[in-house]
Design a protein around this motif. Sequence first.
Motif, PDB file in Angstrom:
ATOM      1  N   ASN A   1       0.789  -1.230   0.000  1.00 50.89           N
ATOM      2  CA  ASN A   1       0.000   0.000   0.000  1.00 50.89           C
ATOM      3  C   ASN A   1       0.820   1.278   0.000  1.00 50.89           C
ATOM      4  O   ASN A   1       0.261   2.369   0.034  1.00 50.89           O
ATOM      5  N   MET A   2       2.151   1.164  -0.035  1.00 47.33           N
ATOM      6  CA  MET A   2       2.986   2.366   0.037  1.00 47.33           C
ATOM      7  C   MET A   2       2.752   3.318  -1.134  1.00 47.33           C
ATOM      8  O   MET A   2       2.825   4.532  -0.984  1.00 47.33           O
ATOM      9  N   GLN A   3       2.456   2.728  -2.280  1.00 44.63           N
ATOM     10  CA  GLN A   3       2.224   3.550  -3.465  1.00 44.63           C
ATOM     11  C   GLN A   3       0.918   4.348  -3.354  1.00 44.63           C
ATOM     12  O   GLN A   3       0.749   5.380  -3.978  1.00 44.63           O
ATOM     13  N   LEU A   4      -0.003   3.836  -2.543  1.00 45.17           N
ATOM     14  CA  LEU A   4      -1.339   4.423  -2.510  1.00 45.17           C
ATOM     15  C   LEU A   4      -1.529   5.525  -1.470  1.00 45.17           C
ATOM     16  O   LEU A   4      -2.438   6.332  -1.576  1.00 45.17           O
ATOM     17  N   TYR A   5      -0.679   5.511  -0.437  1.00 44.77           N
ATOM     18  CA  TYR A   5      -0.871   6.461   0.668  1.00 44.77           C
ATOM     19  C   TYR A   5       0.375   7.330   0.841  1.00 44.77           C
ATOM     20  O   TYR A   5       1.477   6.887   0.532  1.00 44.77           O
ATOM     21  N   PRO A   6       0.193   8.533   1.405  1.00 46.34           N
ATOM     22  CA  PRO A   6       1.372   9.328   1.735  1.00 46.34           C
ATOM     23  C   PRO A   6       2.139   8.646   2.879  1.00 46.34           C
ATOM     24  O   PRO A   6       1.521   7.934   3.686  1.00 46.34           O
ATOM     25  N   PRO A   7       3.474   8.823   2.952  1.00 45.82           N
ATOM     26  CA  PRO A   7       4.281   8.133   3.958  1.00 45.82           C
ATOM     27  C   PRO A   7       3.733   8.229   5.383  1.00 45.82           C
ATOM     28  O   PRO A   7       3.763   7.244   6.125  1.00 45.82           O
ATOM     29  N   LYS A   8       3.191   9.367   5.749  1.00 47.81           N
ATOM     30  CA  LYS A   8       2.625   9.544   7.086  1.00 47.81           C
ATOM     31  C   LYS A   8       1.610   8.436   7.416  1.00 47.81           C
ATOM     32  O   LYS A   8       1.514   7.980   8.546  1.00 47.81           O
ATOM     33  N   ASP A   9       0.853   8.000   6.412  1.00 50.98           N
ATOM     34  CA  ASP A   9      -0.212   7.008   6.612  1.00 50.98           C
ATOM     35  C   ASP A   9       0.161   5.597   6.143  1.00 50.98           C
ATOM     36  O   ASP A   9      -0.719   4.761   5.936  1.00 50.98           O
ATOM     37  N   TRP A  10       1.438   5.331   5.979  1.00 51.25           N
ATOM     38  CA  TRP A  10       1.826   4.003   5.502  1.00 51.25           C
ATOM     39  C   TRP A  10       1.372   2.889   6.450  1.00 51.25           C
ATOM     40  O   TRP A  10       1.054   1.793   6.029  1.00 51.25           O
ATOM     41  N   LEU A  11       1.362   3.163   7.747  1.00 49.74           N
ATOM     42  CA  LEU A  11       0.920   2.121   8.689  1.00 49.74           C
ATOM     43  C   LEU A  11      -0.589   2.166   8.898  1.00 49.74           C
ATOM     44  O   LEU A  11      -1.251   1.141   9.020  1.00 49.74           O
ATOM     45  N   VAL A  12      -1.135   3.363   8.925  1.00 56.15           N
ATOM     46  CA  VAL A  12      -2.565   3.533   9.180  1.00 56.15           C
ATOM     47  C   VAL A  12      -3.396   3.053   7.989  1.00 56.15           C
ATOM     48  O   VAL A  12      -4.413   2.380   8.142  1.00 56.15           O
ATOM     49  N   GLN A  13      -2.962   3.430   6.789  1.00 55.54           N
ATOM     50  CA  GLN A  13      -3.693   3.166   5.550  1.00 55.54           C
ATOM     51  C   GLN A  13      -5.152   3.620   5.708  1.00 55.54           C
ATOM     52  O   GLN A  13      -5.388   4.695   6.211  1.00 55.54           O
ATOM     53  N   SER A  14      -6.090   2.751   5.305  1.00 54.09           N
ATOM     54  CA  SER A  14      -7.499   3.185   5.382  1.00 54.09           C
ATOM     55  C   SER A  14      -8.153   2.798   6.700  1.00 54.09           C
ATOM     56  O   SER A  14      -9.368   2.880   6.829  1.00 54.09           O
ATOM     57  N   SER A  15      -7.360   2.368   7.687  1.00 55.81           N
ATOM     58  CA  SER A  15      -7.976   1.751   8.859  1.00 55.81           C
ATOM     59  C   SER A  15      -8.549   2.727   9.887  1.00 55.81           C
ATOM     60  O   SER A  15      -9.181   2.306  10.840  1.00 55.81           O
ATOM     61  N   MET A  16      -8.298   4.045   9.692  1.00 54.09           N
ATOM     62  CA  MET A  16      -8.772   4.994  10.708  1.00 54.09           C
ATOM     63  C   MET A  16      -9.548   6.159  10.104  1.00 54.09           C
ATOM     64  O   MET A  16      -9.038   7.262   9.972  1.00 54.09           O
ATOM     65  N   PRO A  17     -10.824   5.938   9.731  1.00 51.27           N
ATOM     66  CA  PRO A  17     -11.607   7.069   9.228  1.00 51.27           C
ATOM     67  C   PRO A  17     -11.733   8.121  10.336  1.00 51.27           C
ATOM     68  O   PRO A  17     -11.947   7.770  11.492  1.00 51.27           O
ATOM     69  N   SER A  18     -11.549   9.394   9.975  1.00 52.55           N
ATOM     70  CA  SER A  18     -11.559  10.414  11.026  1.00 52.55           C
ATOM     71  C   SER A  18     -12.342  11.675  10.647  1.00 52.55           C
ATOM     72  O   SER A  18     -12.621  12.504  11.486  1.00 52.55           O
ATOM     73  N   LYS A  19     -12.672  11.822   9.350  1.00 53.09           N
ATOM     74  CA  LYS A  19     -13.375  13.055   8.944  1.00 53.09           C
ATOM     75  C   LYS A  19     -14.824  12.728   8.615  1.00 53.09           C
ATOM     76  O   LYS A  19     -15.091  12.013   7.643  1.00 53.09           O
ATOM     77  N   PHE A  20     -15.728  13.289   9.387  1.00 48.47           N
ATOM     78  CA  PHE A  20     -17.149  13.035   9.112  1.00 48.47           C
ATOM     79  C   PHE A  20     -17.600  13.902   7.944  1.00 48.47           C
ATOM     80  O   PHE A  20     -17.578  15.129   8.017  1.00 48.47           O
ATOM     81  N   ASN A  21     -17.972  13.258   6.852  1.00 47.45           N
ATOM     82  CA  ASN A  21     -18.446  13.993   5.685  1.00 47.45           C
ATOM     83  C   ASN A  21     -19.679  13.283   5.133  1.00 47.45           C
ATOM     84  O   ASN A  21     -19.582  12.358   4.332  1.00 47.45           O
ATOM     85  N   PRO A  22     -20.871  13.707   5.618  1.00 46.02           N
ATOM     86  CA  PRO A  22     -22.099  12.987   5.236  1.00 46.02           C
ATOM     87  C   PRO A  22     -22.333  12.958   3.728  1.00 46.02           C
ATOM     88  O   PRO A  22     -22.873  11.977   3.209  1.00 46.02           O
ATOM     89  N   SER A  23     -21.899  13.995   3.003  1.00 46.51           N
ATOM     90  CA  SER A  23     -22.248  13.988   1.579  1.00 46.51           C
ATOM     91  C   SER A  23     -21.444  12.920   0.825  1.00 46.51           C
ATOM     92  O   SER A  23     -21.957  12.322  -0.122  1.00 46.51           O
ATOM     93  N   ILE A  24     -20.202  12.655   1.257  1.00 43.72           N
ATOM     94  CA  ILE A  24     -19.423  11.590   0.595  1.00 43.72           C
ATOM     95  C   ILE A  24     -20.055  10.222   0.896  1.00 43.72           C
ATOM     96  O   ILE A  24     -20.228   9.393  -0.002  1.00 43.72           O
ATOM     97  N   ILE A  25     -20.451  10.017   2.146  1.00 39.38           N
ATOM     98  CA  ILE A  25     -21.087   8.735   2.498  1.00 39.38           C
ATOM     99  C   ILE A  25     -22.400   8.585   1.727  1.00 39.38           C
ATOM    100  O   ILE A  25     -22.688   7.546   1.140  1.00 39.38           O
ATOM    101  N   HIS A  26     -23.141   9.679   1.673  1.00 32.55           N
ATOM    102  CA  HIS A  26     -24.429   9.632   1.002  1.00 32.55           C
ATOM    103  C   HIS A  26     -24.284   9.339  -0.493  1.00 32.55           C
ATOM    104  O   HIS A  26     -25.087   8.604  -1.081  1.00 32.55           O
ATOM    105  N   SER A  27     -23.242   9.890  -1.099  1.00 37.43           N
ATOM    106  CA  SER A  27     -23.097   9.659  -2.542  1.00 37.43           C
ATOM    107  C   SER A  27     -22.800   8.181  -2.813  1.00 37.43           C
ATOM    108  O   SER A  27     -23.239   7.635  -3.819  1.00 37.43           O
ATOM    109  N   VAL A  28     -22.087   7.509  -1.904  1.00 39.47           N
ATOM    110  CA  VAL A  28     -21.854   6.071  -2.105  1.00 39.47           C
ATOM    111  C   VAL A  28     -23.142   5.271  -1.844  1.00 39.47           C
ATOM    112  O   VAL A  28     -23.459   4.351  -2.596  1.00 39.47           O
TER     113      VAL A  28
END
Length: 434
Positions: A397-424
Amino acid sequence: MATEVEVEVEIVKPHTDKREYRRIVLKNSLEVLLISDPDTDKSAASMNVGVGYSSDPVGLEGLAHFLEHMLFYASEKYPMEGSYSKYILENGGQYNACTSYEHTNYHFEVNSDCFEEALDRFAQFFLGPLLSADATMREIKAVDSENEKNLLSDGWRMPQLQKHLSDEKHPYHKFGTGNWETLEVQPKAKGLDTRHELIKFYEENYSANLMHLVIYAKENLNAIQSIVEHKFQEIRSNNRDYISFPGQPCTSKHLQILVKAVPIEQGHKLRIVWPITPSILHYKEGPCYYLSHLIGHEGEGSLFSILKSLGWAISLYANEEGWNREFSFFKVTIDLTDDGHEHMKDVVALLFKYIHLLQESGVRKWIFDELASICETNFHYQDKISPIYYAIQIASNMQLYPPKDWLVQSSMPSKFNPSIIHSVINQLSPTNAR
Ligand SMILES: [Zn+2]
């Protein structure tokens, strides 16, 4: 140019994690994450190459996978066949590799006192593999028998069926494993030399700037760094770009379809699949976390509890699958009872009714917050996994995430954005489903 050490990049790591991490970029542009763990008995490496079967040339399906096999065989420095695998097995280790849609990952672990020598053998995959003519024939046969084995597994058959029922012009449609037919018979009929194409594919795609390496070792970071520089900085780089294929694999003619397939295993599975916007594009907002949590919920009042009380379902999973930055799928898989199989249409109707309810009732902040805090706890208090799997998980996953998030990857959602969730949620419509 010497190796760059990016001290300013702070890699977010679990609170409980005592290991040390360092990102370096070698002079050939190879990006590396070094992990120092003085407590480990096994050391590991994982190299992720940013090319997979989506890049197989037309008429040579399975070439990327076949190359993966060939690299294990022998190298200029260690010409004896199987010397890499033999060394690792004799020293308490394991090894493997995997070719996916746009990545090929090579990995091993071994007793820590044998790591440096094992790593030297491993590095030859990317420096000077032999790719000999006699190994070519035998390894095409090995790929062919691997495919024969896959044909007996629903885990391979069903995804391939899904690929087959997509746009023929999109690389998602490809047959990534390959077999005797695609690697020997068909190329020969067209006058193609498989080994020649193999070498060409290696030279074009195995470029250091498209690789990401994770090294997990017992030594301190400076010592690991000097071993890595010594062994990996001579990998060639042709500075080519990642190949991405824009566009969706499912056109309108591949949606709203019902496919019935007889499985190898006993039982009835119902899968409903929707193409969606890839979550990786919004990984801090985690829209699919929210949806998987609600649709896959098993508590009172959930979709599953209703299906279960009707005697129709044994289990239900909802998750995002088969994603990359260009396209992705959301999938609900329901294990049906015989009675549930008889009521398949009613099951589907209940699922859409539930999704409709989610669309109508809006996105709830408290649900997101609760999920986010569970994810945060899971990340910070995770158990150590074996070095090899840890290295694979990060390198892939190193290619997909910035180095800061290499360990976290997608495992820690932190920004509540109802419109993005709603669009999915809105993408999970009956007209968009398979
Ligand atoms: Zn294989």
